[in-house]
Design a protein around this motif. Structure first.
Motif: not given
Length: 116
Positions: A89-105
């Motif tokens: 929606i807001f076109k915020e960045t999705l970097n590798s750190t955030k992806i790893v965080g989502v996977i860990l969650v």
């Protein structure tokens, strides 16, 4: 029925946060507190209403589940869904750190729900 309450909670919580963010980007103010730069627009007011409703559902949900399970699960799901909404929606960045965080969650949610 209890899981349906969780879905409703997630919808209201995430939509409340999205509407609050959308409202904060609007130039037309309905109400302003200048010294803390707090603005309420009609869109953000919808967000606050959704968030209040989500809190009411949350109070019902915590009485129906184990507290040590439902709080981290719902908190994790809200964070993952908000991150995805911010990306789309807001076109915020999705970097590798955030992806790893989502996977860990997600791994944490799975481990919390494993039966002994």
């Amino acid at each position: 029925m209890n899981y349906f309450l969780c879905i409703i909670y997630l919808l209201f919580s995430v939509s409340g946060l999205i509407f609050m963010k959308l409202g904060s980007n609007q130039s037309l103010n309905y109400f302003t507190i200048p010294f803390i730069q707090f603005r309420i627009t009609w869109i953000s007011a919808i967000g606050y209403a959704c968030y209040i409703i989500s809190f009411l559902f949350y109070t019902i949900i915590i009485s129906k589940f184990e507290l040590s399970v439902i709080v981290p699960v719902l908190g994790g799901l809200v964070n993952v869904i908000v991150l995805l909404a911010a990306f789309f929606i807001f076109k915020e960045t999705l970097n590798s750190t955030k992806i790893v965080g989502v996977i860990l969650v997600c791994i944490g949610i799975i481990f919390i729900n494993l039966k002994k």
